[in-house]
Design a protein around this motif. Structure first.
Motif, PDB file in Angstrom:
ATOM      1  N   GLY A  49     -17.141  21.418   3.979  1.00 45.52           N
ATOM      2  CA  GLY A  49     -15.647  21.061   4.429  1.00 45.52           C
ATOM      3  C   GLY A  49     -15.647  20.033   5.315  1.00 45.52           C
ATOM      4  N   GLY A  50     -14.785  20.076   6.444  1.00 47.09           N
ATOM      5  CA  GLY A  50     -14.423  18.851   7.028  1.00 47.09           C
ATOM      6  C   GLY A  50     -15.609  18.210   8.035  1.00 47.09           C
ATOM      7  N   LEU A  51     -16.654  19.109   8.261  1.00 46.26           N
ATOM      8  CA  LEU A  51     -17.777  18.758   9.135  1.00 46.26           C
ATOM      9  C   LEU A  51     -18.493  17.653   8.301  1.00 46.26           C
ATOM     10  N   ARG A  66     -17.457  16.104   5.415  1.00 47.14           N
ATOM     11  CA  ARG A  66     -16.748  14.904   4.891  1.00 47.14           C
ATOM     12  C   ARG A  66     -16.718  14.028   6.352  1.00 47.14           C
ATOM     13  N   LEU A  67     -16.709  14.485   7.131  1.00 49.83           N
ATOM     14  CA  LEU A  67     -16.540  13.428   8.536  1.00 49.83           C
ATOM     15  C   LEU A  67     -17.980  12.779   8.567  1.00 49.83           C
ATOM     16  N   ALA A  68     -19.015  13.444   8.297  1.00 48.43           N
ATOM     17  CA  ALA A  68     -20.265  12.544   8.503  1.00 48.43           C
ATOM     18  C   ALA A  68     -20.313  11.537   7.252  1.00 48.43           C
ATOM     19  N   ASN A  92     -19.681  19.212  19.170  1.00 43.98           N
ATOM     20  CA  ASN A  92     -19.172  20.496  18.758  1.00 43.98           C
ATOM     21  C   ASN A  92     -17.728  20.440  17.676  1.00 43.98           C
ATOM     22  N   HIS A  93     -17.854  21.416  16.873  1.00 43.86           N
ATOM     23  CA  HIS A  93     -16.851  21.151  15.935  1.00 43.86           C
ATOM     24  C   HIS A  93     -16.104  22.554  15.703  1.00 43.86           C
ATOM     25  N   THR A  94     -16.065  23.472  16.383  1.00 47.35           N
ATOM     26  CA  THR A  94     -15.340  24.457  16.223  1.00 47.35           C
ATOM     27  C   THR A  94     -15.611  25.612  17.520  1.00 47.35           C
ATOM     28  N   VAL A  95     -14.408  26.413  17.844  1.00 47.89           N
ATOM     29  CA  VAL A  95     -14.370  27.171  18.928  1.00 47.89           C
ATOM     30  C   VAL A  95     -14.346  28.719  18.214  1.00 47.89           C
ATOM     31  N   GLY A 104     -16.148  16.841  21.824  1.00 51.27           N
ATOM     32  CA  GLY A 104     -15.161  17.860  20.892  1.00 51.27           C
ATOM     33  C   GLY A 104     -14.390  16.788  20.082  1.00 51.27           C
ATOM     34  N   VAL A 105     -13.705  17.098  18.845  1.00 48.44           N
ATOM     35  CA  VAL A 105     -13.385  16.469  18.237  1.00 48.44           C
ATOM     36  C   VAL A 105     -11.828  16.088  17.987  1.00 48.44           C
ATOM     37  N   ALA A 106     -11.045  16.355  18.849  1.00 51.01           N
ATOM     38  CA  ALA A 106      -9.545  16.197  18.895  1.00 51.01           C
ATOM     39  C   ALA A 106      -9.257  16.513  20.574  1.00 51.01           C
ATOM     40  N   THR A 144     -11.587  11.869  19.169  1.00 51.61           N
ATOM     41  CA  THR A 144     -10.934  12.411  18.071  1.00 51.61           C
ATOM     42  C   THR A 144     -11.550  12.003  16.698  1.00 51.61           C
ATOM     43  N   ASN A 145     -11.331  12.844  15.741  1.00 45.29           N
ATOM     44  CA  ASN A 145     -11.907  12.459  14.215  1.00 45.29           C
ATOM     45  C   ASN A 145     -11.330  11.402  13.555  1.00 45.29           C
ATOM     46  N   GLY A 146     -11.675  10.908  12.783  1.00 44.34           N
ATOM     47  CA  GLY A 146     -10.875   9.842  11.868  1.00 44.34           C
ATOM     48  C   GLY A 146     -11.284   9.951  10.412  1.00 44.34           C
ATOM     49  N   LYS A 194      -7.786  23.138   1.468  1.00 44.94           N
ATOM     50  CA  LYS A 194      -8.710  23.199   2.659  1.00 44.94           C
ATOM     51  C   LYS A 194      -9.547  24.405   2.346  1.00 44.94           C
ATOM     52  N   ARG A 195     -10.637  24.607   2.901  1.00 44.73           N
ATOM     53  CA  ARG A 195     -11.402  25.894   2.878  1.00 44.73           C
ATOM     54  C   ARG A 195     -10.437  27.321   3.005  1.00 44.73           C
ATOM     55  N   ILE A 196     -10.581  28.181   2.574  1.00 46.63           N
ATOM     56  CA  ILE A 196      -9.759  29.301   2.584  1.00 46.63           C
ATOM     57  C   ILE A 196     -10.311  30.007   3.914  1.00 46.63           C
ATOM     58  N   GLU A 210      -8.848  32.597   7.382  1.00 50.00           N
ATOM     59  CA  GLU A 210      -7.822  33.447   8.004  1.00 50.00           C
ATOM     60  C   GLU A 210      -7.033  32.732   8.978  1.00 50.00           C
ATOM     61  N   TYR A 211      -7.818  31.969   9.701  1.00 48.66           N
ATOM     62  CA  TYR A 211      -7.105  30.956  10.971  1.00 48.66           C
ATOM     63  C   TYR A 211      -6.433  29.929  10.326  1.00 48.66           C
ATOM     64  N   LYS A 212      -6.832  29.428   9.044  1.00 46.36           N
ATOM     65  CA  LYS A 212      -5.668  28.303   8.600  1.00 46.36           C
ATOM     66  C   LYS A 212      -4.487  28.919   7.831  1.00 46.36           C
ATOM     67  N   THR A 217      -7.056  27.172  17.063  1.00 44.63           N
ATOM     68  CA  THR A 217      -8.219  27.599  16.499  1.00 44.63           C
ATOM     69  C   THR A 217      -9.079  26.381  15.386  1.00 44.63           C
ATOM     70  N   GLU A 218      -7.888  25.593  15.051  1.00 47.94           N
ATOM     71  CA  GLU A 218      -8.695  24.408  14.345  1.00 47.94           C
ATOM     72  C   GLU A 218      -8.969  23.079  15.155  1.00 47.94           C
ATOM     73  N   ALA A 219     -10.394  22.928  14.861  1.00 50.73           N
ATOM     74  CA  ALA A 219     -10.849  21.975  16.186  1.00 50.73           C
ATOM     75  C   ALA A 219     -10.245  20.698  15.917  1.00 50.73           C
ATOM     76  N   SER A 220      -9.982  20.055  14.621  1.00 50.64           N
ATOM     77  CA  SER A 220      -9.351  18.755  14.490  1.00 50.64           C
ATOM     78  C   SER A 220      -8.661  18.850  13.352  1.00 50.64           C
ATOM     79  N   GLY A 221      -9.271  19.139  12.125  1.00 54.18           N
ATOM     80  CA  GLY A 221      -8.738  18.881  10.840  1.00 54.18           C
ATOM     81  C   GLY A 221      -8.745  17.337  10.420  1.00 54.18           C
ATOM     82  N   THR A 222      -8.837  17.287   9.246  1.00 51.13           N
ATOM     83  CA  THR A 222      -9.097  15.695   8.910  1.00 51.13           C
ATOM     84  C   THR A 222      -8.083  15.542   7.756  1.00 51.13           C
ATOM     85  N   SER A 223      -7.937  16.437   6.782  1.00 48.33           N
ATOM     86  CA  SER A 223      -7.030  16.256   5.768  1.00 48.33           C
ATOM     87  C   SER A 223      -5.673  15.863   6.254  1.00 48.33           C
TER      88      SER A 223
HETATM   89  C1  NBG Z   1     -14.892  21.515  11.107  1.00 45.27           C
HETATM   90  C2  NBG Z   1     -13.344  22.119  11.827  1.00 45.27           C
HETATM   91  C3  NBG Z   1     -12.456  21.071  11.503  1.00 45.27           C
HETATM   92  C4  NBG Z   1     -12.829  19.742  11.906  1.00 45.27           C
HETATM   93  C5  NBG Z   1     -14.257  19.407  11.053  1.00 45.27           C
HETATM   94  C6  NBG Z   1     -14.650  18.070  11.506  1.00 45.27           C
HETATM   95  C7  NBG Z   1     -16.834  23.154  11.020  1.00 45.27           C
HETATM   96  C8  NBG Z   1     -17.832  23.779  11.637  1.00 45.27           C
HETATM   97  N1  NBG Z   1     -15.801  22.642  11.701  1.00 45.27           N
HETATM   98  O1  NBG Z   1     -11.128  21.180  12.213  1.00 45.27           O
HETATM   99  O2  NBG Z   1     -13.202  23.363  11.519  1.00 45.27           O
HETATM  100  O3  NBG Z   1     -11.861  18.697  11.712  1.00 45.27           O
HETATM  101  O4  NBG Z   1     -15.108  20.379  11.731  1.00 45.27           O
HETATM  102  O5  NBG Z   1     -14.879  17.949  13.004  1.00 45.27           O
HETATM  103  O6  NBG Z   1     -17.010  22.941   9.850  1.00 45.27           O
END
Ligand code: NBG
Length: 837
Positions: A135-137, A139-141, A373-376, A451-453, A480-482, A567-569, A571-573, A673-679
């Motif tokens: 997922g996001g982590l 794709r961000l890379a 860190n990418h999640t709480v 953090g990412v946002a 903040t992510n991009g 996005k990934r399925i 509960e928090y989303k 709950t969503e650290a950032s989201g990039t979509s």
């Molecule tokens: C995810 C977050 C997203 C965030 C991406 C990239 C993990 C552990 N975390 O909100 O859930 O956009 O990381 O930072 O995959």
């Protein structure tokens, strides 16, 4: 090419190599023909399109290799400080079109393929996604690599070459069924196996004490078993620059010679051991529900950390500098906690192998690492059991204890912390068995944590890592992510991109997205028309895809509002809230007369995303969405007004199709709950509007684009905290009640399928606040409908959104990492060989 001064031998060879490949159509055709015959060993009678893709890819790789070799040599000559991005996931997707656009070779390749009777788009579609992430982590890379190369930063990506990426998702009778994704099935033409770059990675064994020649005592780890880490390199081209970076992924292989005692063993046992060694890099996130599964995950983490550090240190040593200068030349980013075992590994190398005193080694280590860190979510803050860790990595365990001991001593002396705070800060959790808290280790071992946002970093500072923030104010920062505008706008939405280029009189925006803001003040009718046209083209493309996928059963109405949640399925989303809202809409439509119905906004609700294989609730949501789709799409009363589709096997390339075709995207996670989201960024960049909560990067996006242009609803993060703290039971809204009753009644198949989802709502056990936010969500959806009915209002909002997205380019994020964490500078090679797009 290699400078004369550094050509020790084989002068003749270098003379031949020094010629660059030509980039005209004919030369490219010739290169492809060569690969066709010599690399793929094909003849003209079996010219399959797949081989054309491969020939195109190999010939393009050759061209990238030239620039790549030059880049590495240039960095070496410049003696640049380099950044190393360590990540367990790299979700790269497809490469061909992106690389053609970056290298400026799109048109000659387009022509070359035409000459061979094929269309570039068709050929590009044959490429298998590299899905080495979930997922996001990940794709961000991948976006960060694109930005690092484009902005000419000296950097490397390091990860694992999994044989199987994220599983393939099939939908069978509405259920998710996972099958392995053997993405290497037809080979991977982009990678270069480096059989000569193999590092030894030790595991198990024992710790010995030896006397050095000067009489001092040293610790030596004698691993019980060793495996090999082989490098596979993929060139990462930058856009409109010659700079080409490396993504180095490690693959495991047996090292029989390194394990001499095993040579005496039974050959069949040895074979099994070899297979086990190869399995280390077989699959992304092996199942962790057993001890052996957990150990395999830790092995993967250590394996790639160990190989990466050896590689970095080898490169550093070439400069003959003392280790004290290591942090002046090397910055390592830990992408989440997965590579954190690198901290004790670097300490082990410096102290045990390089004989540095502990304090000096520690100063070097902490000046080298940064941690993102990418999640709480508590379940994602990794922990390893001490007995397991100590068994696999006995020396590292000692080092972790020592790091913790010294850290806690320092804390006690310098800060007046209560025993509770000390026990929260401790790297070791005193449970039974004890656990290593990898996030704590990463924080202690790094100079900067980010953090990412903005909201996510604030939550880190104020709650998740609050003790640390008090201890070391300023250490936790936000970046903040991009997302990369190359893949996520320029490549995936050519019609919209051309409109922007026309407006701005050039394509400088592709590497400087902030230029979009200049357009905000004079929006022309022509541009509004162009945006609508681009949206139409993209919707038509998606319509064709869905029609093919469903054998013509689903034909999307491109005049309807495309509402998307992909996005990934989880509960928090809250995909659940979305589908409950769809059921409500369906019920409303059913209650109307045909005339009233015909006045409603026509909608297409698109879902895609994978559920973790063992995640029951998420899998039940997939089943519900698919069943609702079956019911709604076949109901003669509603089918012209409401369509629901679940597109299987969500991937980067599917996202590239969906994003430009979307009118409204849903980012409706429970606030906090969503650290950032990039979509969210991808959709908004493509002129899509957002329905969402004040969570993750939504907060900054709507701030930049105008909150009035989006549909924001729901409890805020502090309100969610309050709701949870007070354990307020929220009365079920009548509309939600009707929806739940309909599910109970079996309108969407046996309600037993959905117990996981429905019972908690009835019971008021609603951790993610679905019942609380549901009425607010429906109101926000009503506002969406109202705006959609006035196309001019809608169009203005989309354009204002797009033009507000300048700072959500990953280029912007990478500049901040370079400046605020890594302290690296761009090193751009001379550009005489660039062909412009
Ligand atoms: C995810 C977050 C997203 C965030 C991406 C990239 C993990 C552990 N975390 O909100 O859930 O956009 O990381 O930072 O995959």
């Amino acid at each position: 090419m290699l400078q004369a001064a550094r050509r020790p031998k084989l002068e003749k060879l270098w003379d031949l190599v020094d010629e660059y490949l030509h980039n005209d159509t004919e030369s490219i055709m010739r290169s492809m023909a060569d690969h066709f015959e010599y690399t793929l060993a094909r003849n003209k009678w079996n010219l399959a399109p797949q081989s054309l893709f491969q020939a195109a890819a190999y010939s393009l790789r050759d061209r990238m290799i030239e620039w790549w070799n030059d880049t590495q040599e240039y960095f070496y000559d410049q003696d640049s400080k380099r950044a190393y991005y360590m990540s367990i996931e790299f979700l790269m997707g497809r490469t061909l079109t992106n690389a053609l656009i970056s290298t400026g070779l799109l048109s000659p390749y387009y022509e070359a393929l035409k000459e061979f009777g094929e269309n570039l788009e068709t050929i590009a579609d044959l490429e298998h996604d590299a899905g080495l992430g979930s997922g996001g982590l990940g794709r961000l890379a991948a976006c960060f690599l694109d930005s690092l190369a484009t902005l000419n930063y000296p950097a490397w990506g390091y990860g694992i070459r999994y044989k199987y990426g994220q599983f393939k998702q099939n939908i069978v009778r509405g259920y998710q069924v996972e099958t392995p994704d053997f993405w290497l099935e037809s080979g991977n033409p982009w990678e270069i196996p480096r059989q000569d770059i193999v590092y030894k990675v030790g595991m198990y064994g024992s710790v010995q004490y030896v006397t050095r020649s000067d009489g001092s005592l040293a610790v030596k780890w004698e691993p019980g078993h060793c495996v090999g880490a082989v490098a596979y390199d993929t060139p990462i081209p930058g856009f409109n620059t010659k700079n080409t970076l490396s993504l180095r992924l490690w693959s495991s292989k047996p090292l029989v010679d390194m394990n001499p005692e095993e040579l005496k063993a039974d050959p069949w046992d040895m074979l099994r051991q070899n297979q086990a060694d190869e399995e280390i890099t077989s699959v992304l996130y092996p199942k962790a529900d057993s001890d052996s599964g957990k150990e395999l995950r830790l092995k993967q983490q250590y394996f790639f950390s160990c190989a990466t550090l050896q590689d970095i240190i080898r490169r550093f040593k070439k400069s003959n500098r003392p280790f004290a200068e290591f942090p002046d030349k090397v910055a390592i980013q830990l992408n989440d906690t997965h590579p954190t075992v690198s901290v004790p590994e670097l300490m082990r190398i410096l102290v045990d192998e390089e004989s540095l005193p502990w304090d000096q080694a520690w100063a070097i280590t902490t000046k080298t690492f940064g941690f993102t860190n990418h999640t709480v979510l508590p379940e994602a803050l990794e922990k390893w059991s001490v007995p397991m860790f100590a068994h696999l990595l006995p020396r590292h365990m000692q080092i972790v204890f020592e790091i913790n001991h010294r850290f806690l001593e320092e804390v006690k002396v310098k800060f007046d912390c209560s025993p509770e705070v000390i026990s929260r800060l401790s790297i070791i959790e005193e449970s039974n068995p004890q656990q290593i808290r990898m996030a704590n280790l990463a924080i202690v071992g790094s100079h900067t944590v980010n953090g990412v946002a903005r909201i996510h970093s604030e939550i880190l500072q104020q709650s998740v890592f609050a003790d640390w923030h008090r201890l070391w104010p300023g250490k936790i920062i936000n970046i903040t992510n991009g997302v990369t505008p190359r893949r996520w706008l320029y490549c995936c939405n050519p019609t919209l991109s051309s409109a922007v280029t026309k407006q701005l009189g050039g394509n400088a925006w592709v590497t400087d997205l902030s230029l979009l803001k200049d357009l905000r003040s004079h929006i022309t009718q022509e541009f509004l028309r162009d945006v609508r046209e681009a949206n139409k083209v993209a919707k038509e493309r998606l319509r064709k895809y869905v029609s093919k996928l469903t054998n013509g059963a689903v034909d999307l109405d491109t005049s309807s509002l495309f509402d998307t949640q992909v996005k990934r399925i989880h509960e928090y989303k809250r995909q659940l809230m979305n589908i409950l809202g769809v059921i409500h809409r369906y019920q409303c439509l059913k209650a109307l007369t045909p005339t009233e119905r015909s006045q409603q906004v026509k909608r297409t609700h698109i879902f895609a995303g994978k559920a973790a294989a063992s995640y029951q609730q998420a899998k039940a949501v997939i089943k519900l969405i698919n069943t609702v789709a079956d019911v709604v799409n076949s109901d003669p009363q509603t089918k012209d007004f409401l369509t629901v589709v679940f597109l299987p096997n969500y991937s980067v390339s599917l996202a590239e199709l969906i994003v430009p075709a979307t009118d409204l995207s849903e980012h409706i996670s429970t606030a906090g709950t969503e650290a950032s989201g990039t979509s969210n960024m991808k959709f908004a960049m493509n002129a899509g509007l957002i329905i969402g909560t004040l969570d993750g990067a939504n907060v900054e996006i709507v701030e930049a684009c105008g909150q009035e242009n989006h549909f924001i609803f729901g409890a805020t993060a502090p309100e969610v905290d309050k709701l949870r703290a007070e354990r307020q039971s929220v009365a079920i809204d009548q509309r939600l009640y009707n929806v739940l009753i309909s599910i109970e009644r079996g309108d969407f198949g046996a309600s037993s399928n959905y117990r996981w989802l429905i019972d908690p709502l009835w019971q008021g056990n609603d951790y993610y606040c679905v019942a609380h936010d549901f009425p607010l969500y429906l109101e926000a959806q009503q506002c969406v409908d109202a705006d959609w009915r006035t196309p001019d209002v809608w169009a203005h909002k989309t354009v204002l959104t797009m033009f507000g997205m300048g700072t959500f380019s990953s280029d912007h994020s990478i500049h901040q990492y370079a400046r605020n964490i890594w302290n690296i500078k761009p090193a751009r090679m001379p550009t005489e060989h660039i062909t412009t797009v």
